[in-house]
Design a protein around this motif. Structure first.
Motif, PDB file in Angstrom:
ATOM      1  N   ARG A 254     -62.348 -67.147  66.034  1.00  0.00           N
ATOM      2  CA  ARG A 254     -63.474 -67.403  65.141  1.00  0.00           C
ATOM      3  C   ARG A 254     -64.726 -66.679  65.600  1.00  0.00           C
ATOM      4  O   ARG A 254     -64.800 -66.124  66.700  1.00  0.00           O
ATOM      5  CB  ARG A 254     -63.722 -68.916  65.043  1.00  0.00           C
ATOM      6  CG  ARG A 254     -62.535 -69.652  64.437  1.00  0.00           C
ATOM      7  CD  ARG A 254     -62.680 -71.150  64.536  1.00  0.00           C
ATOM      8  NE  ARG A 254     -61.526 -71.852  63.979  1.00  0.00           N
ATOM      9  CZ  ARG A 254     -61.324 -73.143  64.094  1.00  0.00           C
ATOM     10  NH1 ARG A 254     -62.201 -73.902  64.735  1.00  0.00           N
ATOM     11  NH2 ARG A 254     -60.248 -73.712  63.574  1.00  0.00           N
ATOM     12  N   THR A 255     -65.737 -66.726  64.746  1.00  0.00           N
ATOM     13  CA  THR A 255     -66.947 -65.933  64.962  1.00  0.00           C
ATOM     14  C   THR A 255     -67.685 -66.344  66.227  1.00  0.00           C
ATOM     15  O   THR A 255     -68.183 -65.494  66.966  1.00  0.00           O
ATOM     16  CB  THR A 255     -67.885 -66.082  63.751  1.00  0.00           C
ATOM     17  OG1 THR A 255     -67.176 -65.741  62.557  1.00  0.00           O
ATOM     18  CG2 THR A 255     -69.090 -65.166  63.899  1.00  0.00           C
TER      19      THR A 255
ATOM     20  N   LYS B  66     -66.113 -64.844  69.319  1.00  0.00           N
ATOM     21  CA  LYS B  66     -66.323 -63.401  69.344  1.00  0.00           C
ATOM     22  C   LYS B  66     -67.741 -63.071  69.787  1.00  0.00           C
ATOM     23  O   LYS B  66     -67.953 -62.167  70.612  1.00  0.00           O
ATOM     24  CB  LYS B  66     -66.055 -62.816  67.949  1.00  0.00           C
ATOM     25  CG  LYS B  66     -64.600 -62.873  67.500  1.00  0.00           C
ATOM     26  CD  LYS B  66     -64.451 -62.311  66.091  1.00  0.00           C
ATOM     27  CE  LYS B  66     -63.013 -62.396  65.610  1.00  0.00           C
ATOM     28  NZ  LYS B  66     -62.876 -61.911  64.209  1.00  0.00           N
ATOM     29  N   ARG B  67     -68.699 -63.797  69.265  1.00  0.00           N
ATOM     30  CA  ARG B  67     -70.097 -63.528  69.640  1.00  0.00           C
ATOM     31  C   ARG B  67     -70.351 -63.871  71.104  1.00  0.00           C
ATOM     32  O   ARG B  67     -71.078 -63.154  71.797  1.00  0.00           O
ATOM     33  CB  ARG B  67     -71.036 -64.327  68.739  1.00  0.00           C
ATOM     34  CG  ARG B  67     -71.087 -63.812  67.309  1.00  0.00           C
ATOM     35  CD  ARG B  67     -72.249 -64.421  66.554  1.00  0.00           C
ATOM     36  NE  ARG B  67     -72.392 -63.863  65.222  1.00  0.00           N
ATOM     37  CZ  ARG B  67     -73.385 -64.138  64.394  1.00  0.00           C
ATOM     38  NH1 ARG B  67     -74.328 -64.999  64.767  1.00  0.00           N
ATOM     39  NH2 ARG B  67     -73.441 -63.587  63.206  1.00  0.00           N
TER      40      ARG B  67
ATOM     41  N   TRP C 180     -74.803 -67.652  69.239  1.00  0.00           N
ATOM     42  CA  TRP C 180     -73.372 -67.912  69.388  1.00  0.00           C
ATOM     43  C   TRP C 180     -73.080 -69.346  69.827  1.00  0.00           C
ATOM     44  O   TRP C 180     -71.988 -69.868  69.558  1.00  0.00           O
ATOM     45  CB  TRP C 180     -72.758 -66.947  70.405  1.00  0.00           C
ATOM     46  CG  TRP C 180     -73.390 -66.976  71.767  1.00  0.00           C
ATOM     47  CD1 TRP C 180     -74.443 -66.234  72.202  1.00  0.00           C
ATOM     48  CD2 TRP C 180     -73.004 -67.805  72.877  1.00  0.00           C
ATOM     49  NE1 TRP C 180     -74.749 -66.537  73.508  1.00  0.00           N
ATOM     50  CE2 TRP C 180     -73.876 -67.491  73.948  1.00  0.00           C
ATOM     51  CE3 TRP C 180     -72.011 -68.775  73.065  1.00  0.00           C
ATOM     52  CZ2 TRP C 180     -73.783 -68.120  75.193  1.00  0.00           C
ATOM     53  CZ3 TRP C 180     -71.916 -69.405  74.301  1.00  0.00           C
ATOM     54  CH2 TRP C 180     -72.790 -69.068  75.348  1.00  0.00           C
TER      55      TRP C 180
ATOM     56  N   GLN D 199     -72.546 -71.896  66.877  1.00  0.00           N
ATOM     57  CA  GLN D 199     -71.303 -71.540  66.195  1.00  0.00           C
ATOM     58  C   GLN D 199     -70.091 -71.914  67.026  1.00  0.00           C
ATOM     59  O   GLN D 199     -69.111 -72.459  66.519  1.00  0.00           O
ATOM     60  CB  GLN D 199     -71.289 -70.041  65.886  1.00  0.00           C
ATOM     61  CG  GLN D 199     -72.199 -69.637  64.736  1.00  0.00           C
ATOM     62  CD  GLN D 199     -72.022 -68.172  64.383  1.00  0.00           C
ATOM     63  OE1 GLN D 199     -72.052 -67.294  65.249  1.00  0.00           O
ATOM     64  NE2 GLN D 199     -71.849 -67.885  63.117  1.00  0.00           N
TER      65      GLN D 199
ATOM     66  N   GLU E 162     -66.928 -74.627  66.254  1.00  0.00           N
ATOM     67  CA  GLU E 162     -65.572 -74.115  66.058  1.00  0.00           C
ATOM     68  C   GLU E 162     -64.590 -74.522  67.151  1.00  0.00           C
ATOM     69  O   GLU E 162     -63.380 -74.510  66.915  1.00  0.00           O
ATOM     70  CB  GLU E 162     -65.618 -72.584  65.966  1.00  0.00           C
ATOM     71  CG  GLU E 162     -66.446 -72.073  64.797  1.00  0.00           C
ATOM     72  CD  GLU E 162     -66.764 -70.593  64.904  1.00  0.00           C
ATOM     73  OE1 GLU E 162     -67.369 -70.045  63.961  1.00  0.00           O
ATOM     74  OE2 GLU E 162     -66.402 -69.981  65.936  1.00  0.00           O
TER      75      GLU E 162
END
Length: 456
Positions: free
Chosen positions: A151-152, A155-156, A211, A214, A218
């Motif tokens: 998920r984002t 990744k960030r 990040w 987020q 998640e």
């Protein structure tokens, strides 16, 4: 026999074995927690650079171990940190067993923590950045279990953490060049800017903290809490060590004022974000950020008292993080809403109450765990820059107002029949964690004395 081998090499090797035995079930969690507490006990009672007796043989427990041409050093002054980290690891493992049961957690947690300790112990700091990057490989299965799409937020996080490494390496290389060639003193500000930027990326300092909310949304709260608490604890200690051992940084005019101003600004921003927040999962990330901001403020004060406060606040800081993540993990386990308008206190009263307690504790509410150290920090700040006190209070006020909103929502939705979904053990654990935050706040001197006696 060496200390790095015992508290870095052995946990890493055991972590790999646990990954192979991941299908054993709950037994693996109990074994992993027991080993963690044993390693903490060894760190508490063994003496580094002294002889120990094993099976009738006298062995010297050396403080230094050479690995691939680099020295890993753990001295007697580092033993309290080892006790704290391995006791915390055991607690995290037991909480995962209770609320999550992620079968890869014991093995990856051991390997990850050993790498983080290695990043703290390695000489020089150049290699610390590289080891932190390698440690992220073991954090990925914790934050993003196999079979779940990447998920984002993760990744960030990886991008920001990896992006910090080249900036730190360039800054450290420039500092080394200045030491050997004083004619290059003019580029010292560039070197310090690169190192400062790297730590901003690592610690998620605003505006590089997008990040964190987020990732908190998640990933499982316990995985999020374990990874970030371990990384942030060692990064803060590395930052303090870097400043304390580098004469050029200490002699740079205004360096502590810059750190202090950045921390105050960070506190205000996080307080504002916290006030407007409506999701408990994202609020969990702001609880972490708020604690980091206060730790940076402590470093920026640059007094003997502030250095002691950075170590003393480790207990309350980690206890707040553990309680908040355990509460959110319980809410997620029972598939209950995390949105502030939709919270269901009748289904999980202990979980929501525990999270509310951490919100008030992190902002320094009276009789809460965060108050004693924050009062000391504010007193030191008042001596150096009284004008910044109002800004810090504004940031703390944002968390207070969020806690007040959550308290109103809890009382508003307590009418009607109760349908508690928490188990008895979950209620006991969450209740003990909540009470511990009150005990640390009501009896700060006594609990700190017990804490220091336990780890030293």
């Amino acid at each position: 026999m060496s200390a790095p081998l015992l508290w870095i090499g052995v946990p890493f090797f055991l972590g790999l074995i646990m990954l192979l035995l991941r299908n054993v079930g709950k037994t693996l969690f109990y074994i992993a927690a027991s080993i963690s507490f044993i390693l903490a006990g060894l760190a508490r009672f063994l003496s580094i650079d002294c002889f120990i007796r094993i099976a009738g043989q006298r062995l010297l427990l050396k403080s230094t171990q050479s690995v691939l041409g680099r020295n890993l050093t753990l001295s007697q002054t580092d033993q309290p940190l080892l006790v704290f980290l391995f006791v915390s690891l055991g607690i995290w493992i037991l909480l995962v067993l209770l609320f999550w049961q992620h079968r890869l957690f014991p093995g990856t947690a051991f390997a990850f923590l050993s790498m983080i300790i290695g990043a703290y112990a390695v000489e020089t700091m150049l290699y610390s950045a590289l080891i932190i990057g390698l440690a992220l490989l073991f954090a990925i299965p914790i934050l993003n279990p196999p079979g779940v799409p990447t998920r984002t937020g993760l990744k960030r996080m990886v991008i920001f953490q990896i992006l910090a490494i080249p900036f730190f390496l360039m800054g450290e290389l420039l500092l080394g060049s200045i030491v050997t060639n004083p004619e290059m003193l003019g580029i010292s500000q560039l070197a310090l800017a690169l190192i400062g930027f790297a730590f901003m990326l690592w610690l998620g300092v605003f505006p590089f903290n997008s990040w964190m909310p987020q990732l908190a949304e998640e990933s499982n709260p316990l995985g999020f809490g374990f990874v970030l608490s371990s990384v942030f604890t060692v990064l803060l200690l590395n930052l303090e060590k870097l400043i304390g051992t580098t004469r050029l940084i200490q002699n740079t005019e205004g360096i502590y004022e810059i750190i202090r101003l950045a921390a105050v600004f960070f506190i205000v921003v996080i307080g504002v974000f916290g006030f407007f927040q409506t999701d408990l999962r994202r609020m969990l990330a702001y609880i972490f950020s708020f604690q980091i901001a206060f730790s940076l403020l402590t470093i920026g004060l640059n007094t003997e008292e502030s250095r002691l406060l950075l170590s003393a606040s480790m207990l309350s800081r980690t206890l707040i993080w553990i309680t908040a993540t355990a509460a959110m993990a319980s809410i997620g386990k029972h598939n209950l809403p995390s949105g502030l308008p939709e919270i269901a206190p009748k289904q999980a009263p202990f979980s929501y109450f525990a999270f509310l307690v951490t919100v008030f504790a992190v902002m320094g509410y009276p009789l809460m765990a965060g108050l004693p150290t924050k009062m000391e920090i504010m007193e030191l700040l008042a001596v150096q820059n009284p004008g910044q006190i109002g800004l810090v209070l504004a940031g703390m006020g944002g968390f207070f107002l969020f806690g007040t909103k959550m308290l109103f929502e809890l009382f508003h939705k307590m009418d009607g029949s109760w349908m508690g979904q928490e188990t008895l053990l979950e209620r006991i654990v969450l209740g003990l964690l909540s009470v511990s935050l009150l005990v640390v706040g009501v009896f700060p001197a006594q609990t700190l004395r017990v804490f220091l006696t336990f780890i030293q």
